[in-house]
Design a protein around this motif. Structure first.
Motif, short mmCIF file in Angstrom:
data_model
loop_
_atom_site.label_atom_id
_atom_site.label_comp_id
_atom_site.label_asym_id
_atom_site.label_seq_id
_atom_site.Cartn_x
_atom_site.Cartn_y
_atom_site.Cartn_z
N ILE A 1 0.76 -1.15 -0.07
CA ILE A 1 -0.12 -0.04 -0.07
C ILE A 1 0.90 1.27 -0.11
O ILE A 1 0.63 2.13 -0.82
CB ILE A 1 -0.89 -0.04 1.08
CG1 ILE A 1 -2.17 -1.10 0.94
CG2 ILE A 1 -1.72 1.42 1.55
CD1 ILE A 1 -2.90 -1.51 2.29
N GLU A 2 1.77 1.19 0.95
CA GLU A 2 2.61 2.48 0.94
C GLU A 2 3.51 2.64 -0.53
O GLU A 2 3.60 3.83 -0.91
CB GLU A 2 3.88 2.33 1.91
CG GLU A 2 3.24 2.22 3.38
CD GLU A 2 4.13 2.00 4.27
OE1 GLU A 2 5.38 1.55 4.19
OE2 GLU A 2 3.72 2.15 5.55
N GLU A 3 3.92 1.57 -1.05
CA GLU A 3 4.66 1.61 -2.36
C GLU A 3 3.65 2.00 -3.44
O GLU A 3 4.33 2.88 -4.21
CB GLU A 3 5.15 0.14 -2.97
CG GLU A 3 5.71 0.01 -4.27
CD GLU A 3 6.34 -1.31 -4.31
OE1 GLU A 3 6.30 -1.36 -5.90
OE2 GLU A 3 6.34 -2.05 -3.58
N TYR A 4 2.33 1.74 -3.36
CA TYR A 4 1.38 2.14 -4.41
C TYR A 4 0.98 3.41 -4.15
O TYR A 4 0.23 3.97 -5.26
CB TYR A 4 0.44 1.02 -4.89
CG TYR A 4 1.03 -0.19 -5.33
CD1 TYR A 4 1.57 -0.21 -6.44
CD2 TYR A 4 0.97 -1.41 -4.48
CE1 TYR A 4 2.18 -1.18 -7.05
CE2 TYR A 4 1.50 -2.47 -5.25
CZ TYR A 4 2.01 -2.25 -6.73
OH TYR A 4 2.65 -3.48 -7.06
N GLN A 5 1.25 4.02 -3.06
CA GLN A 5 0.78 5.44 -2.96
C GLN A 5 1.59 6.26 -3.68
O GLN A 5 0.96 7.49 -3.96
CB GLN A 5 0.76 5.79 -1.38
CG GLN A 5 -0.41 5.08 -0.55
CD GLN A 5 -0.16 5.30 1.04
OE1 GLN A 5 0.90 5.84 1.26
NE2 GLN A 5 -1.15 5.20 1.88
N GLN A 6 2.60 5.91 -3.98
CA GLN A 6 3.47 6.78 -4.60
C GLN A 6 2.99 6.65 -6.55
O GLN A 6 3.48 7.66 -7.06
CB GLN A 6 4.88 6.14 -4.87
CG GLN A 6 5.32 6.01 -3.60
CD GLN A 6 6.19 7.13 -2.94
OE1 GLN A 6 6.76 7.94 -3.63
NE2 GLN A 6 6.16 7.30 -1.42
N ASP A 7 2.16 5.71 -6.66
CA ASP A 7 1.98 5.45 -8.16
C ASP A 7 0.37 5.24 -8.09
O ASP A 7 0.06 4.07 -7.97
CB ASP A 7 2.66 4.30 -8.80
CG ASP A 7 2.30 4.18 -10.21
OD1 ASP A 7 1.22 4.82 -10.75
OD2 ASP A 7 3.06 3.43 -11.15
N PRO A 8 -0.47 6.05 -8.01
CA PRO A 8 -1.78 5.76 -7.85
C PRO A 8 -2.65 5.13 -9.01
O PRO A 8 -3.50 4.12 -8.74
CB PRO A 8 -2.62 7.31 -7.74
CG PRO A 8 -1.28 8.20 -7.78
CD PRO A 8 -0.14 7.53 -8.01
N GLU A 9 -2.32 5.27 -10.37
CA GLU A 9 -2.73 4.55 -11.34
C GLU A 9 -2.37 3.05 -11.15
O GLU A 9 -3.30 2.09 -11.42
CB GLU A 9 -2.00 4.73 -12.67
CG GLU A 9 -2.82 4.30 -13.74
CD GLU A 9 -1.99 4.75 -15.28
OE1 GLU A 9 -1.71 4.06 -16.11
OE2 GLU A 9 -2.12 6.16 -15.34
N LYS A 10 -1.21 2.42 -10.70
CA LYS A 10 -0.85 1.32 -10.34
C LYS A 10 -1.63 0.83 -9.36
O LYS A 10 -2.24 -0.38 -9.11
CB LYS A 10 0.62 1.14 -10.02
CG LYS A 10 1.41 -0.24 -10.08
CD LYS A 10 2.78 -0.15 -10.02
CE LYS A 10 3.40 -1.47 -10.19
NZ LYS A 10 4.85 -1.35 -9.82
#
Length: 97
Positions: A28-37
């Motif tokens: 979740i933390e990682e994908y907060q950087q890339d909302p589309e992903k």
């Protein structure tokens, strides 16, 4: 592929909940950087969970409908399969002679 990985992740998660929570939190933390992903993964997870729910529902329906029926058991099916194999072999032998 993603669905299979998700299934494995959920299975592992059920056996080691703390590790699963940490991994999911990291994702979740990682994908907060890339909302589309993140949105793509969220949709994949939702689709997978919907399929699981449908499959569980279908299994329940099948189990409840089998309650009083004459559906053959595993042993009966194995015996029938063996008989079909033997019959197929005999038919092939007859055909070849």
């Amino acid at each position: 592929m993603a669905k299979n990985l998700l299934a494995i992740g959920i299975t592992i998660g059920l056996s080691d909940r703390d590790a699963f929570v940490k991994k999911v939190t990291g994702l979740i933390e990682e994908y907060q950087q890339d909302p589309e992903k993140a949105e793509k993964w969220a949709k994949t997870i939702i689709d997978y969970l919907e399929q699981m729910k449908d499959e569980i529902r279908m299994q329940r329906v099948i189990k409840s409908s089998m309650g009083g029926s004459d559906i053959p058991g595993k042993q009966d099916i194995e015996e029938l399969t063996k008989a079909i194999r033997e019959l197929t072999i005999k038919l092939q032998e007859k055909k070849n002679t």
